[in-house]
Design a protein around this motif. Structure first.
Motif, PDB file in Angstrom:
ATOM      1  N   THR A  26       0.834  -1.202   0.000  1.00 29.52           N
ATOM      2  CA  THR A  26       0.000   0.000   0.000  1.00 29.52           C
ATOM      3  C   THR A  26       0.868   1.250   0.000  1.00 29.52           C
ATOM      4  O   THR A  26       0.559   2.227  -0.697  1.00 29.52           O
ATOM      5  CB  THR A  26      -0.926   0.005   1.226  1.00 29.52           C
ATOM      6  N   LYS A  27       1.962   1.228   0.766  1.00 38.23           N
ATOM      7  CA  LYS A  27       2.867   2.375   0.768  1.00 38.23           C
ATOM      8  C   LYS A  27       3.468   2.579  -0.615  1.00 38.23           C
ATOM      9  O   LYS A  27       3.543   3.704  -1.122  1.00 38.23           O
ATOM     10  CB  LYS A  27       3.993   2.162   1.791  1.00 38.23           C
ATOM     11  N   ALA A  28       3.891   1.501  -1.234  1.00 39.26           N
ATOM     12  CA  ALA A  28       4.469   1.603  -2.573  1.00 39.26           C
ATOM     13  C   ALA A  28       3.440   2.152  -3.555  1.00 39.26           C
ATOM     14  O   ALA A  28       3.751   3.018  -4.376  1.00 39.26           O
ATOM     15  CB  ALA A  28       4.977   0.240  -3.041  1.00 39.26           C
ATOM     16  N   ALA A  29       2.211   1.663  -3.447  1.00 35.57           N
ATOM     17  CA  ALA A  29       1.157   2.142  -4.355  1.00 35.57           C
ATOM     18  C   ALA A  29       0.874   3.626  -4.123  1.00 35.57           C
ATOM     19  O   ALA A  29       0.577   4.361  -5.064  1.00 35.57           O
ATOM     20  CB  ALA A  29      -0.116   1.316  -4.151  1.00 35.57           C
ATOM     21  N   VAL A  39      -5.243   3.862  -5.310  1.00 33.37           N
ATOM     22  CA  VAL A  39      -4.338   3.041  -4.499  1.00 33.37           C
ATOM     23  C   VAL A  39      -4.985   1.724  -4.089  1.00 33.37           C
ATOM     24  O   VAL A  39      -4.409   0.648  -4.290  1.00 33.37           O
ATOM     25  CB  VAL A  39      -3.857   3.836  -3.258  1.00 33.37           C
ATOM     26  N   ASP A  40      -6.197   1.784  -3.528  1.00 33.07           N
ATOM     27  CA  ASP A  40      -6.852   0.551  -3.072  1.00 33.07           C
ATOM     28  C   ASP A  40      -7.094  -0.412  -4.229  1.00 33.07           C
ATOM     29  O   ASP A  40      -6.858  -1.613  -4.110  1.00 33.07           O
ATOM     30  CB  ASP A  40      -8.200   0.873  -2.415  1.00 33.07           C
ATOM     31  N   ASP A  41      -7.577   0.123  -5.344  1.00 31.37           N
ATOM     32  CA  ASP A  41      -7.849  -0.745  -6.501  1.00 31.37           C
ATOM     33  C   ASP A  41      -6.576  -1.402  -7.006  1.00 31.37           C
ATOM     34  O   ASP A  41      -6.563  -2.589  -7.335  1.00 31.37           O
ATOM     35  CB  ASP A  41      -8.472   0.071  -7.644  1.00 31.37           C
ATOM     36  N   VAL A  42      -5.496  -0.616  -7.065  1.00 38.07           N
ATOM     37  CA  VAL A  42      -4.233  -1.162  -7.573  1.00 38.07           C
ATOM     38  C   VAL A  42      -3.739  -2.278  -6.645  1.00 38.07           C
ATOM     39  O   VAL A  42      -3.288  -3.322  -7.107  1.00 38.07           O
ATOM     40  CB  VAL A  42      -3.187  -0.039  -7.729  1.00 38.07           C
ATOM     41  N   VAL A  43      -3.840  -2.066  -5.328  1.00 38.12           N
ATOM     42  CA  VAL A  43      -3.379  -3.100  -4.396  1.00 38.12           C
ATOM     43  C   VAL A  43      -4.265  -4.345  -4.496  1.00 38.12           C
ATOM     44  O   VAL A  43      -3.765  -5.471  -4.488  1.00 38.12           O
ATOM     45  CB  VAL A  43      -3.343  -2.556  -2.950  1.00 38.12           C
ATOM     46  N   GLN A  44      -5.573  -4.145  -4.614  1.00 34.73           N
ATOM     47  CA  GLN A  44      -6.488  -5.292  -4.756  1.00 34.73           C
ATOM     48  C   GLN A  44      -6.180  -6.077  -6.028  1.00 34.73           C
ATOM     49  O   GLN A  44      -6.139  -7.305  -6.029  1.00 34.73           O
ATOM     50  CB  GLN A  44      -7.938  -4.804  -4.818  1.00 34.73           C
ATOM     51  N   GLU A  45      -5.957  -5.354  -7.133  1.00 41.03           N
ATOM     52  CA  GLU A  45      -5.618  -6.040  -8.390  1.00 41.03           C
ATOM     53  C   GLU A  45      -4.325  -6.799  -8.255  1.00 41.03           C
ATOM     54  O   GLU A  45      -4.163  -7.899  -8.802  1.00 41.03           O
ATOM     55  CB  GLU A  45      -5.451  -5.015  -9.517  1.00 41.03           C
ATOM     56  N   THR A  46      -3.380  -6.198  -7.546  1.00 42.46           N
ATOM     57  CA  THR A  46      -2.089  -6.868  -7.324  1.00 42.46           C
ATOM     58  C   THR A  46      -2.301  -8.160  -6.548  1.00 42.46           C
ATOM     59  O   THR A  46      -1.734  -9.206  -6.907  1.00 42.46           O
ATOM     60  CB  THR A  46      -1.129  -5.947  -6.559  1.00 42.46           C
ATOM     61  N   MET A  47      -3.104  -8.099  -5.495  1.00 41.73           N
ATOM     62  CA  MET A  47      -3.361  -9.294  -4.685  1.00 41.73           C
ATOM     63  C   MET A  47      -4.024 -10.369  -5.526  1.00 41.73           C
ATOM     64  O   MET A  47      -3.693 -11.553  -5.457  1.00 41.73           O
ATOM     65  CB  MET A  47      -4.284  -8.943  -3.508  1.00 41.73           C
ATOM     66  N   LEU A  48      -4.976  -9.953  -6.366  1.00 45.17           N
ATOM     67  CA  LEU A  48      -5.696 -10.925  -7.191  1.00 45.17           C
ATOM     68  C   LEU A  48      -4.756 -11.586  -8.190  1.00 45.17           C
ATOM     69  O   LEU A  48      -4.726 -12.809  -8.331  1.00 45.17           O
ATOM     70  CB  LEU A  48      -6.836 -10.212  -7.919  1.00 45.17           C
ATOM     71  N   SER A  49      -3.953 -10.779  -8.881  1.00 46.39           N
ATOM     72  CA  SER A  49      -2.993 -11.340  -9.844  1.00 46.39           C
ATOM     73  C   SER A  49      -1.983 -12.236  -9.136  1.00 46.39           C
ATOM     74  O   SER A  49      -1.610 -13.291  -9.646  1.00 46.39           O
ATOM     75  CB  SER A  49      -2.217 -10.234 -10.558  1.00 46.39           C
ATOM     76  N   ALA A  50      -1.547 -11.799  -7.967  1.00 51.09           N
ATOM     77  CA  ALA A  50      -0.574 -12.586  -7.215  1.00 51.09           C
ATOM     78  C   ALA A  50      -1.178 -13.925  -6.809  1.00 51.09           C
ATOM     79  O   ALA A  50      -0.521 -14.970  -6.877  1.00 51.09           O
ATOM     80  CB  ALA A  50      -0.097 -11.816  -5.978  1.00 51.09           C
ATOM     81  N   PHE A  51      -2.448 -13.917  -6.413  1.00 48.87           N
ATOM     82  CA  PHE A  51      -3.089 -15.173  -6.028  1.00 48.87           C
ATOM     83  C   PHE A  51      -3.181 -16.118  -7.220  1.00 48.87           C
ATOM     84  O   PHE A  51      -2.926 -17.319  -7.106  1.00 48.87           O
ATOM     85  CB  PHE A  51      -4.473 -14.924  -5.453  1.00 48.87           C
ATOM     86  N   LYS A  52      -3.554 -15.550  -8.365  1.00 45.88           N
ATOM     87  CA  LYS A  52      -3.701 -16.383  -9.569  1.00 45.88           C
ATOM     88  C   LYS A  52      -2.385 -17.037  -9.953  1.00 45.88           C
ATOM     89  O   LYS A  52      -2.361 -18.181 -10.407  1.00 45.88           O
ATOM     90  CB  LYS A  52      -4.184 -15.528 -10.734  1.00 45.88           C
ATOM     91  N   SER A  53      -1.284 -16.315  -9.787  1.00 49.43           N
ATOM     92  CA  SER A  53      -0.006 -16.906 -10.184  1.00 49.43           C
ATOM     93  C   SER A  53       0.805 -17.384  -8.982  1.00 49.43           C
ATOM     94  O   SER A  53       2.011 -17.580  -9.086  1.00 49.43           O
ATOM     95  CB  SER A  53       0.804 -15.917 -11.028  1.00 49.43           C
ATOM     96  N   GLU A 127      10.060   3.886  -9.747  1.00 52.54           N
ATOM     97  CA  GLU A 127       9.722   2.497  -9.412  1.00 52.54           C
ATOM     98  C   GLU A 127      10.877   1.795  -8.704  1.00 52.54           C
ATOM     99  O   GLU A 127      10.679   1.112  -7.695  1.00 52.54           O
ATOM    100  CB  GLU A 127       9.339   1.721 -10.678  1.00 52.54           C
ATOM    101  N   ILE A 128      12.061   1.976  -9.228  1.00 50.88           N
ATOM    102  CA  ILE A 128      13.211   1.267  -8.656  1.00 50.88           C
ATOM    103  C   ILE A 128      13.600   1.861  -7.313  1.00 50.88           C
ATOM    104  O   ILE A 128      13.911   1.134  -6.362  1.00 50.88           O
ATOM    105  CB  ILE A 128      14.395   1.255  -9.656  1.00 50.88           C
ATOM    106  N   ILE A 129      13.580   3.180  -7.208  1.00 49.84           N
ATOM    107  CA  ILE A 129      14.006   3.788  -5.951  1.00 49.84           C
ATOM    108  C   ILE A 129      12.999   3.476  -4.840  1.00 49.84           C
ATOM    109  O   ILE A 129      13.367   3.359  -3.664  1.00 49.84           O
ATOM    110  CB  ILE A 129      14.259   5.314  -6.107  1.00 49.84           C
ATOM    111  N   THR A 130      11.720   3.343  -5.202  1.00 45.82           N
ATOM    112  CA  THR A 130      10.709   3.017  -4.183  1.00 45.82           C
ATOM    113  C   THR A 130      10.960   1.627  -3.612  1.00 45.82           C
ATOM    114  O   THR A 130      10.904   1.416  -2.398  1.00 45.82           O
ATOM    115  CB  THR A 130       9.293   3.101  -4.779  1.00 45.82           C
ATOM    116  N   LEU A 131      11.258   0.670  -4.483  1.00 42.63           N
ATOM    117  CA  LEU A 131      11.560  -0.671  -3.986  1.00 42.63           C
ATOM    118  C   LEU A 131      12.842  -0.658  -3.163  1.00 42.63           C
ATOM    119  O   LEU A 131      12.937  -1.291  -2.109  1.00 42.63           O
ATOM    120  CB  LEU A 131      11.692  -1.660  -5.155  1.00 42.63           C
TER     121      LEU A 131
END
Lengths: 182, 173
Positions: A26-29, A39-53, A127-131
């Motif tokens: 969430t902080k990264a988003a 932010v919430d939608d992006v994190v939810q989509e991330t969780m969903l994609s992560a679950f699928k793979s 993107e890279i500096i945030t990670l």
């Protein structure tokens, strides 16, 4: 047709790792998304994609590192939609910059200045500096997470830090040597 | 004095140089004031960046319920859809009651839940109608997705009992 793997066990393993990674994602988003409303939608989509793979997650990196790349793609997609609604005169020369973050989510004034400086960086550097700042990772771990070479990570982090230093200096946020402190 | 390039000092701050080169850079940074200043600024920058990310307010961490996240399993239930289903069930029940009272028949009325599901047969799954239902559900859901109304957890939805408005009698009289 192959039977689906036992969804119960997968779900339980996924839920615990996802819950631990949720605050950092969430902080990264918050840093990477154009608009706070995404932010919430992006994190939810991330969780969903992560679950699928999740079946392909080997555990050789942390879940956060592995899912960060998914988050970056989701944030990019959300930001592309926002670009349509920009006024014509908004930073046309640097379209990859993000506007300042919603002040409600960053309670500390100084932190807000730093986050907005990160948001003003070009997309790849941002993107890279945030990670890099989110988690203490080696360059090779960041390169695996982002799918770029170690040399690119090294160069990008250096460029990002240099740009960040300049951006902070322009806001009056500079490092004060110890002997100058009151 | 040959100063290493700033990218090398940056990599040294990140612990990314191999041992020999790191030792060399370290000796130089101790001796060279301008390189030491750059080194300290890079350290400061990293510390400020990390603490800035820490300061982002996340709020309560919800436990991600993956079943809620999976669009393939149509097991979501929302208060309004449950209310809508209850109203539809009631309407069909009243229609059935009138139909059975006006048209005498030896057969009992079909169960309300079969009528509500739109399946004509009590046995087997009608895949085509299920897909049509899923598509209709998705279309109905779209505006709620936009508004981001919170989902009802499955456990609550599974145990939901709509309050009866008035008792209904089925079957022949």
């Amino acid at each position: 047709m192959q039977p689906e793997p036992d969804i119960g066990d997968r779900k339980e393993g996924f839920d615990s790792v996802a819950a631990r990674a949720y605050p950092a994602l969430t902080k990264a988003a918050t840093v990477l998304c154009w608009s706070r409303s995404d932010v919430d939608d992006v994190v939810q989509e991330t969780m969903l994609s992560a679950f699928k793979s999740y079946g392909s997650f080997r555990g050789d990196s942390s879940f956060l590192t592995w899912s960060y790349r998914i988050l970056v793609r989701a944030a990019q997609a959300a930001n592309r939609k926002q670009v349509k609604f920009l006024p014509d005169d908004y930073a046309a020369s640097q379209p990859q910059q993000l506007p300042p973050a919603d002040r409600a989510v960053i309670l500390d004034e100084d932190a807000s200045g730093v986050i907005n400086a990160i948001r003003s960086l070009p997309e790849r550097q941002r993107e890279i500096i945030t990670l890099y700042l989110l988690k203490e990772l080696s360059y090779s771990e960041i390169s695996s997470a982002m799918g770029v070479s170690v040399g690119t990570v090294k160069a990008t982090i250096f460029q990002a830090k240099t740009s960040l230093r300049a951006a902070l200096a322009s806001k009056g946020i500079i490092r004060r040597p110890i002997h100058e402190l009151p | 004095m040959n100063c290493p390039n700033q990218q090398t000092i940056s990599a040294f701050v990140d612990g990314e140089l191999e041992a020999t080169q790191a030792a060399e850079v370290k000796r130089h940074v101790v001796a060279c004031a301008s390189c030491r200043q750059f080194f300290e600024e890079m350290q400061w920058l990293e510390a400020r960046g990390r603490s800035a990310l820490d300061a982002i307010h996340v709020g309560e961490t919800p436990v991600p319920n993956v079943v809620q996240l999976r669009p393939a399993s149509r097991k979501w239930a929302r208060p309004m859809s449950l209310a809508a289903a209850a109203v539809a069930l009631l309407a069909f029940s009243i229609w059935t009651w009138f139909a059975s009272s006006h048209f005498s028949s030896n057969q009992s009325s079909p169960s309300p839940h079969l009528i509500a599901n739109g399946s004509a047969t009590a046995t087997g799954r009608n895949l085509q109608s299920e897909r049509a239902q899923e598509a209709a559900f998705e279309q109905w859901l779209a505006p709620y997705r936009e508004l981001r109304i919170p989902l009802v957890p499955m456990e609550v939805a599974a145990n939901y009992q709509p309050a009866p408005i008035f008792p209904i009698q089925f079957g022949n009289h």
